[in-house]
Design an enzyme around this catalytic site. Structure first.
Site, PDB file in Angstrom:
ATOM      1  N   PHE A 200       1.002  -0.792   0.177  1.00  0.00           N
ATOM      2  CA  PHE A 200       0.271  -0.277   0.178  1.00  0.00           C
ATOM      3  C   PHE A 200       0.560   0.944  -0.026  1.00  0.00           C
ATOM      4  O   PHE A 200       1.926   1.047   0.978  1.00  0.00           O
ATOM      5  CB  PHE A 200      -0.798   0.232   1.480  1.00  0.00           C
TER       6      PHE A 200
ATOM      7  N   ALA B 153       0.136  -1.914   5.942  1.00  0.00           N
ATOM      8  CA  ALA B 153       0.491  -2.258   7.024  1.00  0.00           C
ATOM      9  C   ALA B 153      -0.637  -2.949   7.931  1.00  0.00           C
ATOM     10  O   ALA B 153       0.401  -3.706   9.192  1.00  0.00           O
ATOM     11  CB  ALA B 153       0.731  -1.072   7.301  1.00  0.00           C
ATOM     12  N   PHE B 154      -1.161  -3.060   7.743  1.00  0.00           N
ATOM     13  CA  PHE B 154      -2.504  -3.609   8.930  1.00  0.00           C
ATOM     14  C   PHE B 154      -2.010  -5.436   9.073  1.00  0.00           C
ATOM     15  O   PHE B 154      -1.751  -6.052  10.117  1.00  0.00           O
ATOM     16  CB  PHE B 154      -4.023  -3.736   8.536  1.00  0.00           C
TER      17      PHE B 154
ATOM     18  N   ALA C 236       3.714   2.503   4.720  1.00  0.00           N
ATOM     19  CA  ALA C 236       3.767   3.627   4.764  1.00  0.00           C
ATOM     20  C   ALA C 236       1.832   4.525   4.636  1.00  0.00           C
ATOM     21  O   ALA C 236       0.865   3.732   4.151  1.00  0.00           O
ATOM     22  CB  ALA C 236       3.494   4.432   3.671  1.00  0.00           C
ATOM     23  N   VAL C 237       1.659   4.821   6.090  1.00  0.00           N
ATOM     24  CA  VAL C 237       0.178   5.263   6.450  1.00  0.00           C
ATOM     25  C   VAL C 237      -0.519   6.177   6.252  1.00  0.00           C
ATOM     26  O   VAL C 237       0.803   7.576   7.477  1.00  0.00           O
ATOM     27  CB  VAL C 237      -0.730   4.628   7.946  1.00  0.00           C
ATOM     28  N   ILE C 238      -0.898   6.766   5.564  1.00  0.00           N
ATOM     29  CA  ILE C 238      -1.059   8.184   5.018  1.00  0.00           C
ATOM     30  C   ILE C 238      -2.553   8.814   5.989  1.00  0.00           C
ATOM     31  O   ILE C 238      -3.893   8.287   4.725  1.00  0.00           O
ATOM     32  CB  ILE C 238      -0.297   8.661   3.797  1.00  0.00           C
TER      33      ILE C 238
ATOM     34  N   THR D 201     -11.112   9.262   6.123  1.00  0.00           N
ATOM     35  CA  THR D 201     -11.942   8.677   7.211  1.00  0.00           C
ATOM     36  C   THR D 201     -10.963   8.475   8.340  1.00  0.00           C
ATOM     37  O   THR D 201      -9.512   8.766   8.600  1.00  0.00           O
ATOM     38  CB  THR D 201     -11.890   7.643   6.679  1.00  0.00           C
TER      39      THR D 201
ATOM     40  N   HIS E 176      -9.942   5.314   9.040  1.00  0.00           N
ATOM     41  CA  HIS E 176      -9.627   3.720   9.005  1.00  0.00           C
ATOM     42  C   HIS E 176      -8.095   4.324   8.611  1.00  0.00           C
ATOM     43  O   HIS E 176      -7.353   3.636   9.282  1.00  0.00           O
ATOM     44  CB  HIS E 176      -9.787   3.953   7.262  1.00  0.00           C
TER      45      HIS E 176
ATOM     46  N   ARG F  12      10.229  11.610   3.661  1.00  0.00           N
ATOM     47  CA  ARG F  12      11.332  10.946   4.937  1.00  0.00           C
ATOM     48  C   ARG F  12      11.395   9.559   4.024  1.00  0.00           C
ATOM     49  O   ARG F  12      12.047   8.315   5.011  1.00  0.00           O
ATOM     50  CB  ARG F  12       9.743  10.885   6.265  1.00  0.00           C
TER      51      ARG F  12
HETATM   52  N1  INI Z   1      -2.633   0.512   4.369  1.00  0.00           N
HETATM   53  C1  INI Z   1      -1.551   0.930   4.554  1.00  0.00           C
HETATM   54  O1  INI Z   1      -0.535   1.079   4.438  1.00  0.00           O
HETATM   55  N2  INI Z   1      -1.495   2.157   4.735  1.00  0.00           N
HETATM   56  C2  INI Z   1      -2.869   2.992   4.789  1.00  0.00           C
HETATM   57  O2  INI Z   1      -2.645   4.589   4.171  1.00  0.00           O
HETATM   58  C3  INI Z   1      -3.790   2.677   3.928  1.00  0.00           C
HETATM   59  N3  INI Z   1      -5.358   3.158   4.143  1.00  0.00           N
HETATM   60  O3  INI Z   1      -5.201   4.688   4.736  1.00  0.00           O
HETATM   61  O4  INI Z   1      -6.554   2.691   3.906  1.00  0.00           O
HETATM   62  C4  INI Z   1      -4.086   1.257   4.285  1.00  0.00           C
HETATM   63  N4  INI Z   1      -5.398   0.971   4.327  1.00  0.00           N
HETATM   64  C5  INI Z   1      -5.556  -1.207   4.296  1.00  0.00           C
HETATM   65  C6  INI Z   1      -4.543  -2.295   5.673  1.00  0.00           C
HETATM   66  O5  INI Z   1      -3.134  -1.817   5.357  1.00  0.00           O
HETATM   67  C7  INI Z   1      -4.741  -3.049   4.888  1.00  0.00           C
HETATM   68  O6  INI Z   1      -4.173  -3.702   4.267  1.00  0.00           O
HETATM   69  C8  INI Z   1      -6.617  -3.737   4.479  1.00  0.00           C
HETATM   70  O7  INI Z   1      -7.528  -2.973   5.648  1.00  0.00           O
HETATM   71  C9  INI Z   1      -6.704  -4.931   4.568  1.00  0.00           C
HETATM   72  O8  INI Z   1      -6.933  -6.128   5.413  1.00  0.00           O
END
Ligand code: INI
Length: 165
Positions: free
Chosen positions: A25, A59-60, A83-85, A89, A91, A130
């Site tokens: 992601f 990242a999850f 990278a979580v941006i 929402t 989320h 970064r």
């Molecule tokens: N996953 C990320 O790695 N970064 C994000 O910014 C992100 N956002 O914002 O939604 C994100 N979502 C996906 C999540 O990590 C899972 O892969 C998905 O929910 C399936 O379990």
């Protein structure tokens, strides 16, 4: 005794085995983190053949694969890259929190250092800065932390804790 971060020249990664788990992601960002982490491990003496890497959707999903590596007994450290941006929402919060707490839990449960190489930013620009931009590369920092922690854990296990001179 100094609490400063170690100089790269003081770190020796030879003989260490390191797993990298990297999120797909925000791939533009995470590919740059991954390249820097791998390059830095090799620069610090880790053999390319002693680095294993798996990609996960987001990242999850980092903690569960980090746990598989850490529990395998075959690596000295795990690096989790993502990278979580922030979007519009909540989320973002859920993903960032789950990744951070999951990664911390894996390290405590297994005793293997799991390095938190996940950027959590408000904007893509902040993430780019970064991940090879004006503010360095968090992948490089993660690799330095992995070698630092893996060698520290070996010393501690050998009964020679550091910081006491
Ligand atoms: N996953 C990320 O790695 N970064 C994000 O910014 C992100 N956002 O914002 O939604 C994100 N979502 C996906 C999540 O990590 C899972 O892969 C998905 O929910 C399936 O379990």
């Amino acid at each position: 005794m100094s609490a400063e971060r170690p100089e790269r020249r003081d770190l020796d990664g030879s003989g260490l085995r390191v797993a990298i788990v990297c999120s797909r992601f925000n791939g533009e960002i995470t590919e740059s983190l991954l390249a820097a982490a791998t390059r830095t491990l090799v620069e610090l003496g880790v053999r390319e053949g002693d680095i294993v890497c798996e990609l996960v959707p987001g990242a999850f999903e980092l903690p569960v694969v980090a746990q598989r590596f850490a529990a395998s007994g075959s690596v000295d450290a795990v690096i989790a890259l993502g990278a979580v941006i922030r979007g519009e929402t909540s989320h973002y919060e859920l993903v960032a929190t789950a990744a951070a707490s999951g990664i911390a839990r894996v390290a405590l449960d297994t005793g293997v250092p799991v390095i938190f190489g996940v950027l959590a930013t408000e904007t893509p620009e902040q993430a780019r800065a970064r991940s090879g931009g004006a503010l360095g590369n968090h992948g490089e920092d993660a690799a330095v932390a992995a070698v630092d922690m893996a060698t520290l854990m070996r010393r501690v296990a050998g009964g020679r804790p550091t910081g006491v001179r």
